[in-house]
Structure formats: C-alpha cells, structure tokens
Design an enzyme around this catalytic site. Structure first.
Site, mmCIF file in Angstrom:
data_model
loop_
_atom_site.group_PDB
_atom_site.id
_atom_site.type_symbol
_atom_site.label_atom_id
_atom_site.label_comp_id
_atom_site.label_asym_id
_atom_site.label_seq_id
_atom_site.Cartn_x
_atom_site.Cartn_y
_atom_site.Cartn_z
ATOM 1 N N HIS A 167 0.834 -1.213 0.000
ATOM 2 C CA HIS A 167 0.000 0.000 0.000
ATOM 3 C C HIS A 167 0.871 1.267 0.000
ATOM 4 C CE1 HIS A 167 -3.233 2.728 0.966
ATOM 5 N NE2 HIS A 167 -4.091 1.778 1.273
ATOM 6 N N GLU A 273 -0.696 1.070 -5.556
ATOM 7 C CA GLU A 273 -0.503 -0.079 -4.684
ATOM 8 C C GLU A 273 -0.494 -1.365 -5.504
ATOM 9 O OE1 GLU A 273 -3.857 0.265 -1.984
ATOM 10 O OE2 GLU A 273 -3.823 2.433 -2.148
HETATM 11 C C1 BG6 Z 1 -7.086 1.597 -0.182
HETATM 12 C C2 BG6 Z 1 -8.515 1.161 -0.343
HETATM 13 O O1 BG6 Z 1 -6.233 0.576 -0.589
HETATM 14 O O2 BG6 Z 1 -6.836 1.903 1.186
HETATM 15 C C3 BG6 Z 1 -9.423 2.255 0.176
HETATM 16 O O3 BG6 Z 1 -8.790 0.859 -1.696
HETATM 17 C C4 BG6 Z 1 -9.070 2.625 1.591
HETATM 18 O O4 BG6 Z 1 -10.768 1.841 0.062
HETATM 19 C C5 BG6 Z 1 -7.603 2.973 1.674
HETATM 20 O O5 BG6 Z 1 -9.863 3.725 2.003
HETATM 21 C C6 BG6 Z 1 -7.126 3.325 3.081
HETATM 22 O O6 BG6 Z 1 -7.444 2.337 3.987
HETATM 23 P P1 BG6 Z 1 -7.148 2.517 5.515
HETATM 24 O O7 BG6 Z 1 -7.699 1.280 6.198
HETATM 25 O O8 BG6 Z 1 -5.649 2.580 5.660
HETATM 26 O O9 BG6 Z 1 -7.807 3.780 5.952
#
Ligand code: BG6
Length: 297
Positions: A167, A273
């Site tokens: 991510h 990502e």
């Molecule tokens: C992304 C998702 O990978 O991560 C989103 O596709 C999400 O939907 C984002 O909002 C952030 O996620 P988090 O759990 O770190 O707030």
C-alpha cells in the site's frame, strides 16, 4: 552500508546517501530518501508510529485480506486490510553487497529481512484467523530504487486463501499535475461508485476522491509510471502482483481521517498499490506465494 536497529525500527543508509527506514510494527517502510535527502514517500504528520494504529503513510503491508471481505467466511472477522500492518514483525537481518571495485562503493545496496508467522501473532489475531503461515518481507535499497517483496508460506495442514497488497503512499508535489500511465485500456473496479466495473482510456488523472482496483491489461511486467508536470516521478515494476490500486482520499475523506495531517496532504500523495487483490490466492499445505515491487524515480 550503515545499519541501525533501535527504537523499534531498522534504518539503512547507503554510501551514496540513499536511505530507508522500516518500523517493526507492520514492517512498515516509513521513509525512503534519495541521495540528496529528498523524501520519496508520503507519511502523515499524525501517523501513529507507536503500534496503536496502522501507519498512515509509507508502505503499509496488506495481508491476508484487502479491505474487508464480509462474504469470505475465513477472513470475514479480520479488520480492514488484515493484520500484517498491525502486527509486530521480527527483524531477521541484513545482507549487503558492496561494490566490486575497492575504490568506489557506488554500487552498494542492502536487503533488510523481516518475519511474521502464526506462532508470533497475538492471541486475538490467531483467534480471528487460525491458519499456520510464515511470511518473509524483504526491503532492498539500491542507488537506483527500492524493492519490497513478500513470500508467504502455508506451514499448516489446512489450505488458506489470501490477498496481498503493498500500500505505497508516493510523495508528489501537486496532485493536479499527476498522470499515471501503464493502466490504459484496462478494466477497473471503481470503489467510489459502488464497485462498478469500468474501462480506462488514456492516462489516469486525479480530480477528486479516487479508489480504483485496476488489473492492467499489459500484465505485471510492464511498468506503471507516475509523471508530474510531464516528467517522470516514479516507475513501479511488479513481480507476480497482477493488480494495481490507485487511491487518493481527496479533501473530504482526508478531513474525516483523524490520522491524516496536514488535511491538505492529499495534494502531496498518491497511493499506487501493487497487489493481488481481485481474486484469492489459495495456498495448499507447503505452498508459497511470492510477490514484489520495485520503485524507482
Ligand atoms: C485503499 C482502499 O487501498 O486503502 C481504500 O482501496 C481505503 O478503500 C484505503 O480507504 C485506506 O485504507 P485505511 O484502512 O488505511 O484507511
């Protein structure tokens, strides 16, 4: 290569000046700098680095579920994006390779290895996902770029399904000048509008909240390139990770996230990502899944 392992984190600096910093919590890469000291990743000023919450920024590691999967019984109890980003990883050690030439260290690079397994998970997490696995996450810093790769092995008697995602929060100067290429003519799921399937034509530009899961038509061996004002900012190469999530929360969602600071920070980041998240990877006893990305600029 200068390595330090203190304060629940591991950092490395190459003789050429590039550096990386990895938090044991989540094995989250929280900093990657070029030789001039410019940060390449976006990290929220309000990111929790004390293990109380997944890190907002850097490269959180998503495993064994992307988002939540209420319809997938085996993972339905897990928190959003699984437990890897919320677990304490073990530092397994480093291997560095110095330049072949004794007069120059210009090719020196370093690989930092981190491990997580069912045996070291906390009891609560074990109760939510009772499978036996081991994971090794390798963070490799070279003068040319940063690679992060994961190997997940099923060490148990039961098969399990999993998803994996790196991510990555890339730091950029101005989101309105960003274009992402390499996703042309590809199908994607638009999570902003009720998971509709759409088709990308041309480069991706970001003009509002964006949350998309692409499966690039060109396949994993073709790079995804982020340009800013026409010049290349980042190139992302993938290995065995067939999907690419593009995420930017934009103003309103950023305002709603307690750990997102400054609130205007959405202009300075884009998440690109690399992962395997559209479908499930099934691992039989003894099987392993391997996936990696290489970021360069
Ligand atoms: C992304 C998702 O990978 O991560 C989103 O596709 C999400 O939907 C984002 O909002 C952030 O996620 P988090 O759990 O770190 O707030």
């Amino acid at each position: 290569v200068n390595i330090s392992h203190a304060n629940s984190r591991v950092s490395a600096v190459l003789p050429t000046g590039e550096s990386v910093e990895v938090l044991l919590f989540g094995a989250t890469v929280i900093s990657w700098k070029d030789r001039a000291g410019n940060e390449k990743l976006w990290l929220s000023d309000a990111a929790k680095l004390d293990g109380s919450k997944a890190v907002r920024g850097g490269i959180p590691l998503v495993f064994p579920v992307f988002g939540t999967a209420p319809d997938h019984a085996a993972t339905s109890k897990l928190p959003q994006h699984g437990f890897a980003r919320n677990s304490k990883w073990e530092f397994l050690g480093k291997s560095s390779s110095e330049s072949a030439s004794s007069t120059s260290h210009s090719d020196a690079s370093v690989k930092l290895d981190f491990g997580l397994s069912s045996a070291t998970l906390d009891e609560k997490t074990k109760g939510l996902w009772p499978y036996t696995f081991s994971a090794i996450y390798s963070v490799t810093l070279t003068p040319e770029g940063l690679s992060t790769g994961i190997v997940i092995t099923n060490d148990g008697k039961e098969p399990f399904d999993c998803q994996v995602l790196l991510h990555t929060y890339l730091r950029i100067n101005d989101i309105t000048k960003v274009k992402i290429t390499g996703l042309e003519d590809s199908k994607y799921i638009d999570k902003v509008v009720g998971a509709q399937t759409k088709s990308q034509s041309g480069a991706v530009t970001i003009t509002g909240e964006t949350d998309r899961v692409y499966t690039p038509a060109k396949g994993p061996s073709s790079p995804v390139v982020v340009t800013e004002g026409g010049s290349n900012a980042f190139s992302i190469m993938r290995d065995n990770l067939k999907d690419v999530v593009v995420w930017n929360p934009w103003a309103e969602k950023a305002a709603g996230m307690g750990d997102f600071e400054p609130k205007s920070g959405f202009k300075n980041m884009i998440c690109v990502e690399a992962g395997s998240v559209r479908s499930w990877t099934s691992l039989e006893t003894g099987d392993a899944f391997e996936g990696a990305q290489t970021l360069s600029y």
